[in-house]
Design an enzyme around this catalytic site. Structure first.
Site, PDB file in Angstrom:
ATOM      1  N   GLY A   1     -27.710 -21.871  -9.506  1.00  0.00           N
ATOM      2  CA  GLY A   1     -27.234 -22.884 -10.437  1.00  0.00           C
ATOM      3  C   GLY A   1     -25.798 -23.305 -10.216  1.00  0.00           C
ATOM      4  N   GLU A   2     -25.445 -24.390 -10.890  1.00  0.00           N
ATOM      5  CA  GLU A   2     -24.094 -24.944 -10.794  1.00  0.00           C
ATOM      6  C   GLU A   2     -23.357 -24.593 -12.090  1.00  0.00           C
ATOM      7  OE1 GLU A   2     -21.735 -26.532  -8.765  1.00  0.00           O
ATOM      8  OE2 GLU A   2     -20.714 -26.246 -10.670  1.00  0.00           O
TER       9      GLU A   2
ATOM     10  N   GLU B   1     -31.758 -14.421 -10.635  1.00  0.00           N
ATOM     11  CA  GLU B   1     -31.377 -13.261  -9.840  1.00  0.00           C
ATOM     12  C   GLU B   1     -29.876 -12.995  -9.911  1.00  0.00           C
ATOM     13  OE1 GLU B   1     -34.602 -12.777  -6.437  1.00  0.00           O
ATOM     14  OE2 GLU B   1     -33.369 -14.528  -6.081  1.00  0.00           O
TER      15      GLU B   1
ATOM     16  N   CYS C   1     -22.690 -10.870  -8.088  1.00  0.00           N
ATOM     17  CA  CYS C   1     -22.914 -12.309  -7.983  1.00  0.00           C
ATOM     18  C   CYS C   1     -23.893 -12.708  -9.090  1.00  0.00           C
ATOM     19  CB  CYS C   1     -23.494 -12.602  -6.594  1.00  0.00           C
ATOM     20  SG  CYS C   1     -23.922 -14.313  -6.345  1.00  0.00           S
TER      21      CYS C   1
ATOM     22  N   SER D   1     -17.665 -20.552  -8.314  1.00  0.00           N
ATOM     23  CA  SER D   1     -17.922 -21.463  -7.197  1.00  0.00           C
ATOM     24  C   SER D   1     -18.614 -22.720  -7.700  1.00  0.00           C
ATOM     25  CB  SER D   1     -18.814 -20.760  -6.166  1.00  0.00           C
ATOM     26  OG  SER D   1     -19.213 -21.682  -5.167  1.00  0.00           O
TER      27      SER D   1
ATOM     28  N   CYS E   1     -29.775 -25.325   0.685  1.00  0.00           N
ATOM     29  CA  CYS E   1     -29.834 -24.256  -0.320  1.00  0.00           C
ATOM     30  C   CYS E   1     -31.248 -24.071  -0.856  1.00  0.00           C
ATOM     31  CB  CYS E   1     -28.880 -24.593  -1.458  1.00  0.00           C
ATOM     32  SG  CYS E   1     -28.969 -23.421  -2.821  1.00  0.00           S
TER      33      CYS E   1
ATOM     34  N   CYS F   1     -28.521 -29.605  -2.809  1.00  0.00           N
ATOM     35  CA  CYS F   1     -27.863 -29.365  -1.527  1.00  0.00           C
ATOM     36  C   CYS F   1     -28.955 -28.991  -0.534  1.00  0.00           C
ATOM     37  CB  CYS F   1     -26.817 -28.270  -1.664  1.00  0.00           C
ATOM     38  SG  CYS F   1     -25.649 -28.637  -2.982  1.00  0.00           S
TER      39      CYS F   1
ATOM     40  N   ASN G   1     -27.789 -19.079   5.998  1.00  0.00           N
ATOM     41  CA  ASN G   1     -28.886 -18.127   5.799  1.00  0.00           C
ATOM     42  C   ASN G   1     -30.196 -18.893   5.688  1.00  0.00           C
ATOM     43  OD1 ASN G   1     -27.429 -15.591   5.599  1.00  0.00           O
ATOM     44  ND2 ASN G   1     -26.537 -16.460   3.743  1.00  0.00           N
TER      45      ASN G   1
ATOM     46  N   SER H   1     -17.543 -25.433  -2.753  1.00  0.00           N
ATOM     47  CA  SER H   1     -18.477 -25.557  -1.639  1.00  0.00           C
ATOM     48  C   SER H   1     -18.167 -26.868  -0.939  1.00  0.00           C
ATOM     49  CB  SER H   1     -19.916 -25.560  -2.170  1.00  0.00           C
ATOM     50  OG  SER H   1     -20.192 -24.326  -2.761  1.00  0.00           O
ATOM     51  N   LEU H   2     -17.393 -26.771   0.132  1.00  0.00           N
ATOM     52  CA  LEU H   2     -16.920 -27.992   0.789  1.00  0.00           C
ATOM     53  C   LEU H   2     -17.927 -28.445   1.847  1.00  0.00           C
ATOM     54  CD1 LEU H   2     -14.587 -29.959   0.846  1.00  0.00           C
ATOM     55  CD2 LEU H   2     -13.394 -28.451   2.435  1.00  0.00           C
ATOM     56  N   HIS H   3     -18.142 -27.627   2.838  1.00  0.00           N
ATOM     57  CA  HIS H   3     -19.230 -27.779   3.806  1.00  0.00           C
ATOM     58  C   HIS H   3     -19.161 -28.988   4.739  1.00  0.00           C
ATOM     59  CE1 HIS H   3     -20.755 -24.439   1.645  1.00  0.00           C
ATOM     60  NE2 HIS H   3     -21.431 -25.070   0.740  1.00  0.00           N
TER      61      HIS H   3
ATOM     62  N   CYS I   1     -26.294 -15.573   0.396  1.00  0.00           N
ATOM     63  CA  CYS I   1     -25.946 -16.871  -0.183  1.00  0.00           C
ATOM     64  C   CYS I   1     -27.050 -17.884   0.053  1.00  0.00           C
ATOM     65  CB  CYS I   1     -24.716 -17.457   0.486  1.00  0.00           C
ATOM     66  SG  CYS I   1     -23.258 -16.522   0.250  1.00  0.00           S
TER      67      CYS I   1
ATOM     68  N   CYS J   1     -31.591 -25.410 -10.348  1.00  0.00           N
ATOM     69  CA  CYS J   1     -30.345 -26.183 -10.231  1.00  0.00           C
ATOM     70  C   CYS J   1     -30.705 -27.657 -10.264  1.00  0.00           C
ATOM     71  CB  CYS J   1     -29.653 -25.842  -8.903  1.00  0.00           C
ATOM     72  SG  CYS J   1     -28.005 -26.564  -8.750  1.00  0.00           S
TER      73      CYS J   1
HETATM   74  N1  SAH Z   1     -23.801 -23.811  -7.172  1.00  0.00           N
HETATM   75  C1  SAH Z   1     -22.583 -23.252  -6.789  1.00  0.00           C
HETATM   76  C2  SAH Z   1     -22.618 -21.744  -6.619  1.00  0.00           C
HETATM   77  C3  SAH Z   1     -23.836 -21.132  -5.996  1.00  0.00           C
HETATM   78  S1  SAH Z   1     -24.110 -21.194  -4.294  1.00  0.00           S
HETATM   79  C4  SAH Z   1     -22.086 -23.894  -5.523  1.00  0.00           C
HETATM   80  O1  SAH Z   1     -22.827 -24.644  -4.912  1.00  0.00           O
HETATM   81  O2  SAH Z   1     -20.942 -23.667  -5.169  1.00  0.00           O
HETATM   82  C5  SAH Z   1     -22.984 -20.070  -3.499  1.00  0.00           C
HETATM   83  C6  SAH Z   1     -22.569 -20.535  -2.098  1.00  0.00           C
HETATM   84  O3  SAH Z   1     -23.639 -20.383  -1.145  1.00  0.00           O
HETATM   85  C7  SAH Z   1     -22.195 -21.993  -2.067  1.00  0.00           C
HETATM   86  O4  SAH Z   1     -21.040 -22.195  -1.294  1.00  0.00           O
HETATM   87  C8  SAH Z   1     -23.385 -22.626  -1.387  1.00  0.00           C
HETATM   88  O5  SAH Z   1     -23.087 -23.853  -0.829  1.00  0.00           O
HETATM   89  C9  SAH Z   1     -23.732 -21.574  -0.362  1.00  0.00           C
HETATM   90  N2  SAH Z   1     -25.079 -21.701   0.181  1.00  0.00           N
HETATM   91  C10 SAH Z   1     -26.147 -22.338  -0.351  1.00  0.00           C
HETATM   92  N3  SAH Z   1     -27.224 -22.225   0.470  1.00  0.00           N
HETATM   93  C11 SAH Z   1     -26.825 -21.496   1.536  1.00  0.00           C
HETATM   94  C12 SAH Z   1     -27.488 -21.015   2.694  1.00  0.00           C
HETATM   95  N4  SAH Z   1     -28.777 -21.248   2.906  1.00  0.00           N
HETATM   96  N5  SAH Z   1     -26.779 -20.289   3.580  1.00  0.00           N
HETATM   97  C13 SAH Z   1     -25.475 -20.005   3.354  1.00  0.00           C
HETATM   98  N6  SAH Z   1     -24.797 -20.417   2.262  1.00  0.00           N
HETATM   99  C14 SAH Z   1     -25.459 -21.160   1.356  1.00  0.00           C
HETATM  100 FE1  SF4 Z   2     -27.197 -25.869  -6.657  1.00  0.00          FE
HETATM  101 FE2  SF4 Z   2     -25.104 -24.592  -5.482  1.00  0.00          FE
HETATM  102 FE3  SF4 Z   2     -27.548 -24.586  -4.355  1.00  0.00          FE
HETATM  103 FE4  SF4 Z   2     -26.115 -26.817  -4.390  1.00  0.00          FE
HETATM  104  S1  SF4 Z   2     -25.583 -24.912  -3.316  1.00  0.00           S
HETATM  105  S2  SF4 Z   2     -28.308 -26.669  -4.875  1.00  0.00           S
HETATM  106  S3  SF4 Z   2     -25.109 -26.660  -6.375  1.00  0.00           S
HETATM  107  S4  SF4 Z   2     -26.999 -23.684  -6.301  1.00  0.00           S
END
Ligand code: SAH
Ligand code: SF4
Length: 389
Positions: free
Chosen positions: A178-179, A102, A115, A210, A129, A126, A309, A232-234, A352, A122
């Protein structure tokens, strides 16, 4: 055995989209063409957006025919296009082998970001995600990565390449499925094509990649591409981060922060963005905010707080609005910009972390059943993928 006439004939011609400038030149020379033709063809593909050789009117008819015999200029096809009530547009793109990913366009007042996905699925897991519950199917090729942006431009009629002031599709964020740093070569080839002056011509300052924190590739990303970095620190500590992002066990925060300090193109004018998904009772307390401020000391950075989300089967909830606000205020008081990202396109699952292919529309009851199944599948997928991390 004679070929089965029911099977579609496979197009064996080479797709010129996604070839680096040198590779495009070599492909034409191999077919007996003069190297300078590559410049013309490149201009047609990436500046004018041509999809067939017949349109390349400054090439002789003979040349156009030769090119057509050997090559194609093709994009992913659109399996589904949806536009959200807030104007966010999402495309489910299908590639030649039937795989799908997508891409999303997030419009702002007079500009906007596309985007883009870098992989189908992936390898990482995480916990918050949706894409993370899907196995890695494969890396996307440079053609498929550039192709996503070209399809978006087709959709908004943004050819030939507009001047900077007139661009609606003005930015790119590598934040789809994906990463990207686990597919660095292909992402780099694609972004170099996108940045080339005599084509799509999107500047490196308008592109943000990212990463979840693939430390060994971060330096290359800055040195070779010079694009903006988002991480993506979190979480501000290894314990919390490893719990929600298993990649942290491989590349813990100390290494990640050092890679950020060393990022070649970061400066006060071009800050690293730390993305921070707000997860209720997981990473959203004042103590977390204080720890974050300490953690990022000396790094030219800003925060981007992302309300979580939800997706079917997720174990997490988004922090309350008041909590998000006070978290943001604490970071601001600590001297850091920390806007809260407004979720866009939630109604079409384009926000996201909501991207996942093979989704379908279900009734409320079917959705509940699917949510339970997805939660179980997610648990199993995480366990299996983690075993290989
Ligand atoms: N794989 C890469 C880029 C894709 S994700 C990465 O992890 O950085 C894009 C952003 O959305 C990242 O910061 C990810 O951590 C965040 N993300 C993933 N799942 C999410 C969710 N359910 N709600 C909000 N942000 C989310
Ligand atoms: Fe993959 Fe990014 Fe989702 Fe983590 S947040 S599972 S690295 S797409």
């Amino acid at each position: 055995m004679p070929p089965d006439s029911a099977l579609p004939i496979q197009d064996t011609r080479t797709n010129l989209v996604g070839l680096s400038r040198e590779a495009l030149k070599a492909a034409l020379v191999e077919k007996g063409e003069k190297p300078f033709r590559a410049k013309q063809v490149w201009h047609w593909i990436y500046h004018r957006g041509a999809t067939e050789f017949a349109a390349m009117t400054d090439l002789s008819k003979d040349l156009r025919r030769t090119l057509e015999n050997h090559f194609v200029v093709s994009r992913p096809t659109i399996a589904r296009e949806q536009t959200s009530s807030d104007s966010t547009r999402k495309w489910l793109m299908q590639f030649a082998d039937g795989q799908k990913a997508e891409a999303v366009f997030i419009p702002d007042e007079d500009r906007g970001a596309v985007c883009i996905s870098s992989q189908v699925g992936c390898t990482l897991t995480c916990r918050f995600c949706h894409t993370g519950t899907q196995r890695l199917v494969r890396n996307l090729t440079p053609a498929e990565i550039v192709g996503q942006f070209m399809v978006a431009r087709d959709s908004y009629g943004e050819w030939p390449t507009p001047t900077d002031e007139r661009r609606l599709l003005s930015n790119i964020v590598m934040m789809g499925m994906g990463e990207p740093l686990y597919n660095f070569e292909n992402v780099a080839t694609a972004l170099k094509i996108i940045m080339a002056d005599d084509g799509i011509a999107l500047g490196k300052r308008r592109i943000t990649l990212s990463t979840s924190g693939v430390v060994p590739e971060i330096h290359r990303c800055g040195a070779e591409l010079g694009v903006n970095l988002a991480v993506s620190l979190h979480a501000p500590d290894d314990e919390t981060r490893s719990q929600i992002m298993p990649i942290n066990k491989k590349y813990p925060l100390k290494e990640l922060m050092q890679a950020c300090r060393d990022y070649p193109v970061a400066s006060n004018a071009r800050r690293i963005t730390f993305e921070y998904v707000m997860l209720k009772d997981i990473n959203d307390t004042p103590a977390h905010a204080r720890a974050l401020i300490k953690l990022v000391k000396d790094i030219p950075c800003k925060f981007n707080l992302i309300p979580f989300n939800p997706w079917p089967g997720t174990p997490y909830e988004c922090s309350d609005e008041a909590t998000v606000e006070s978290f943001s205020a604490m970071l601001r008081d600590g001297g850091y910009s920390a806007p809260v990202r407004t979720p866009r396109g939630r109604d079409i699952l384009a926000a996201c972390g909501q991207l996942k292919t093979d989704s379908e529309r279900l009734s409320a009851k079917e959705q509940r059943i699917r949510a339970e199944q997805e939660a179980q599948i997610a648990q199993k997928a995480w366990a299996e993928k983690e075993a290989t991390l």
